[in-house]
Design an enzyme around this catalytic site. Sequence first.
Site, PDB file in Angstrom:
ATOM      1  N   ARG A  81      34.349  51.825   5.681  1.00  0.00           N
ATOM      2  CA  ARG A  81      33.408  50.714   5.478  1.00  0.00           C
ATOM      3  C   ARG A  81      32.877  50.289   6.849  1.00  0.00           C
ATOM      4  O   ARG A  81      33.654  49.950   7.738  1.00  0.00           O
ATOM      5  CB  ARG A  81      34.110  49.534   4.799  1.00  0.00           C
ATOM      6  CG  ARG A  81      33.229  48.301   4.700  1.00  0.00           C
ATOM      7  CD  ARG A  81      33.866  47.155   3.926  1.00  0.00           C
ATOM      8  NE  ARG A  81      32.954  46.030   3.922  1.00  0.00           N
ATOM      9  CZ  ARG A  81      33.173  44.869   4.554  1.00  0.00           C
ATOM     10  NH1 ARG A  81      34.309  44.638   5.195  1.00  0.00           N
ATOM     11  NH2 ARG A  81      32.256  43.917   4.518  1.00  0.00           N
ATOM     12  N   HIS A 125      26.404  42.233   8.178  1.00  0.00           N
ATOM     13  CA  HIS A 125      27.676  41.689   8.687  1.00  0.00           C
ATOM     14  C   HIS A 125      27.340  40.854   9.932  1.00  0.00           C
ATOM     15  O   HIS A 125      27.787  41.171  11.047  1.00  0.00           O
ATOM     16  CB  HIS A 125      28.661  42.818   8.972  1.00  0.00           C
ATOM     17  CG  HIS A 125      30.108  42.386   9.045  1.00  0.00           C
ATOM     18  ND1 HIS A 125      31.121  42.994   8.338  1.00  0.00           N
ATOM     19  CD2 HIS A 125      30.712  41.388   9.742  1.00  0.00           C
ATOM     20  CE1 HIS A 125      32.287  42.403   8.609  1.00  0.00           C
ATOM     21  NE2 HIS A 125      32.061  41.422   9.463  1.00  0.00           N
ATOM     22  N   GLU A 170      30.845  38.185   3.577  1.00  0.00           N
ATOM     23  CA  GLU A 170      31.320  36.813   3.734  1.00  0.00           C
ATOM     24  C   GLU A 170      30.204  35.785   3.963  1.00  0.00           C
ATOM     25  O   GLU A 170      30.127  35.170   5.024  1.00  0.00           O
ATOM     26  CB  GLU A 170      32.332  36.745   4.887  1.00  0.00           C
ATOM     27  CG  GLU A 170      33.560  37.602   4.679  1.00  0.00           C
ATOM     28  CD  GLU A 170      34.607  37.441   5.800  1.00  0.00           C
ATOM     29  OE1 GLU A 170      34.285  36.865   6.845  1.00  0.00           O
ATOM     30  OE2 GLU A 170      35.747  37.890   5.604  1.00  0.00           O
ATOM     31  N   ASN A 297      37.887  40.073   0.966  1.00  0.00           N
ATOM     32  CA  ASN A 297      38.527  40.085   2.282  1.00  0.00           C
ATOM     33  C   ASN A 297      39.621  39.033   2.263  1.00  0.00           C
ATOM     34  O   ASN A 297      39.359  37.868   1.949  1.00  0.00           O
ATOM     35  CB  ASN A 297      37.529  39.738   3.395  1.00  0.00           C
ATOM     36  CG  ASN A 297      36.432  40.785   3.545  1.00  0.00           C
ATOM     37  OD1 ASN A 297      36.485  41.847   2.925  1.00  0.00           O
ATOM     38  ND2 ASN A 297      35.453  40.485   4.370  1.00  0.00           N
ATOM     39  N   TYR A 299      42.960  37.337   4.351  1.00  0.00           N
ATOM     40  CA  TYR A 299      43.746  37.193   5.581  1.00  0.00           C
ATOM     41  C   TYR A 299      44.894  36.194   5.466  1.00  0.00           C
ATOM     42  O   TYR A 299      45.958  36.401   6.037  1.00  0.00           O
ATOM     43  CB  TYR A 299      42.841  36.793   6.759  1.00  0.00           C
ATOM     44  CG  TYR A 299      41.954  37.933   7.179  1.00  0.00           C
ATOM     45  CD1 TYR A 299      42.416  38.900   8.051  1.00  0.00           C
ATOM     46  CD2 TYR A 299      40.669  38.081   6.643  1.00  0.00           C
ATOM     47  CE1 TYR A 299      41.631  39.989   8.404  1.00  0.00           C
ATOM     48  CE2 TYR A 299      39.873  39.163   6.987  1.00  0.00           C
ATOM     49  CZ  TYR A 299      40.363  40.112   7.873  1.00  0.00           C
ATOM     50  OH  TYR A 299      39.589  41.188   8.204  1.00  0.00           O
ATOM     51  N   GLU A 357      38.649  44.038   3.270  1.00  0.00           N
ATOM     52  CA  GLU A 357      39.287  43.774   4.563  1.00  0.00           C
ATOM     53  C   GLU A 357      40.644  43.135   4.307  1.00  0.00           C
ATOM     54  O   GLU A 357      40.776  42.249   3.462  1.00  0.00           O
ATOM     55  CB  GLU A 357      38.500  42.789   5.441  1.00  0.00           C
ATOM     56  CG  GLU A 357      37.205  43.316   5.981  1.00  0.00           C
ATOM     57  CD  GLU A 357      36.462  42.282   6.828  1.00  0.00           C
ATOM     58  OE1 GLU A 357      37.092  41.363   7.396  1.00  0.00           O
ATOM     59  OE2 GLU A 357      35.228  42.409   6.904  1.00  0.00           O
TER      60      GLU A 357
END
Length: 451
Positions: A81, A125, A170, A297, A299, A357
Site C-alpha cells: 500500500r 495521503h 484518514e 488504521n 494504533y 495500517e
Amino acid sequence: MNAHADPLRFPPGFVWGAATAAYQVEGSPLADGAGPSIWHRFSHTPGRVRDGDTGDVACDHYRRYPEDIALMRSLGLQSYRFSIAWSRVLPEGRGRINQAGLDHYARVVDALLEAGIAPNITLYHWDLPAALDDRGGWLNPDIADWFADYATLMFRTLGDRVPLWSTLNEPWVVADGGYMHGVLAPGHRSAFEAAIAAHHLLLAHGRGVQAFRASGARGQIGLVVNLEPKYPASHSPADLAATLRAEAYMNRQYLDPVLRGTHAEELAEVFGEAWPAPRPAEQMAVIREPIDWLGVNYYTRSVVRADESAWPQRASAVPQRGALHTETAWEVYPRGLTDTLTWVKNRYGNLPIYITENGSAFFDPPSAEVDPLPDPLRTQTLHKHLAAVHAAIGAGVDVRGYYAWSLLDNLEWAHGYSKRFGLLHVDYATQRRTRKASALAYAAVIAANAL
Ligand code: GBH
C-alpha cells in the site's frame, strides 16, 4: 509462534502487506517536473517539523523503489500500500499533466506486479498540491471536482492493473490536524474551517468513488479511516457523554455519512456554532456512494473523561499508567483492534475490511550494526495485534488483509525522523536498509499464513 498449542490460522487468501505514504518515504519532491505540495511548504516553514526535518530526501524511495520492492519480495509481502503524490502527476493540482510523474507510478506498479506484489494505491495521503492550497485547498468547494479529475486520470492510467484503490487516508486527521489544531499541513486552527474541510473531504471521497465506477477500472475502491475505540473512564453521565462525543468526533464523523447517510448527532456539540445546517440530500447521496471495502488504521485506544477545558470535544484521555506505551506515547492496546473491528461490523454491517495500517514506534539506533536488528517490543506488539485481528475474524468480521505500518522507517510528519515505525531500519546517513527482527517475524507469519 503464539503461546497457544495450535497455530492461529488465517483464512486462505488473506492478504499480507506493508504500507507507506508518498511524502514520508519518496524524497525528491520536486523531481522531474513535480509541483510542491503543502507538506513541502510546511516542512520548509521553520518551527513546523521537529528538528527542521523535511521530505527532501526521506528514504529516497522515489529512486530506490526497485531495491525496496526486492526487499518486500524477500519478506514474502503479497501487497504494497502506497500513495500517489498528486502534485507529481498534476503539478498545479489541476489542468496540466506531468507525464514524467505518471510514468514514475506506472513503473512502480509494473515493478510490483513483476514481483508478484499487488499494488494498493491511496490517492490522497495528505500532500495536497500547494497550488490548490493557494485557491483555498480543502476549504474550496471546487476541490471535489479537482479530486475527481485527478482520480479519473489515475484510474485511466493504472485502472487496468491495480486491484485495490482508496480515495483518502484518514480524513479525520486531515481536518483535525490540518484545520482544527494546526499541527499538520496546512496548519490552520479553526473549528469553522475544520467543519468545512470535513464536508469537502467527504464530497471528494464520494466523487472519487463515482469517478472510479465511471472509468471502468477493474479492481475495488474503498476509504481508509483511523479508528480508536473510546472507553468511558467511569459510569458517570458526564464521562459517558464525553465518550460519545469523542467517539462521534473521531470514529463516526466520516463513517456515518459514507455508510449510513447521516451525521453523528454529537458533532453539533463538538463543533458548536461552527456546525452547519443539514447538508442537501443530493450531496449526502454523493457521499454515500457505495464502496467496495473499508480500510481501518489502528494504533491505540483512549479512556475518556469529561473535561470542559479540552477544546473542542470537552473530553480528554486518561493516561493509563503501567501500560506499555510507544515512543509516540500511544498506549499499546491490542484488544482495542478486536473491539474496533467488531464495532464496525455491528454498526455498519459486515463489509470487507483491510487493516490498512497498524504498527508501533519504538527506539532503534540511528545506525544498525547487526542484521537482523533486534526490536523485541515491536515484534511482540506486532504479534499481539495479529492475534487481535485473528480474534475479530473468529467473531465473524470480514477482515481480508493486514498491512504493517510501515515498510520503512520514514518521516513521521511533525515528529520528523525521530520516530521509527519501520519493519526495515533506514540509516538516513547512508540510506542503507537493515531488516529488524520484527520483519523476519512477520515474514514467518506470512509464510505460514498463521501466527
Ligand atoms: C497514521 O496516522 C498515518 O496514516 C501515517 O501516515 C502515520 O505515519 C502513522 O499513522 C503513524 O502516526 O495521542 O493518544 O490521542 C495516525 C493517526 C490519530 C493515531 C491520532 C494516533 C492519537 C492518539 N493517529 N491518534 S493520542
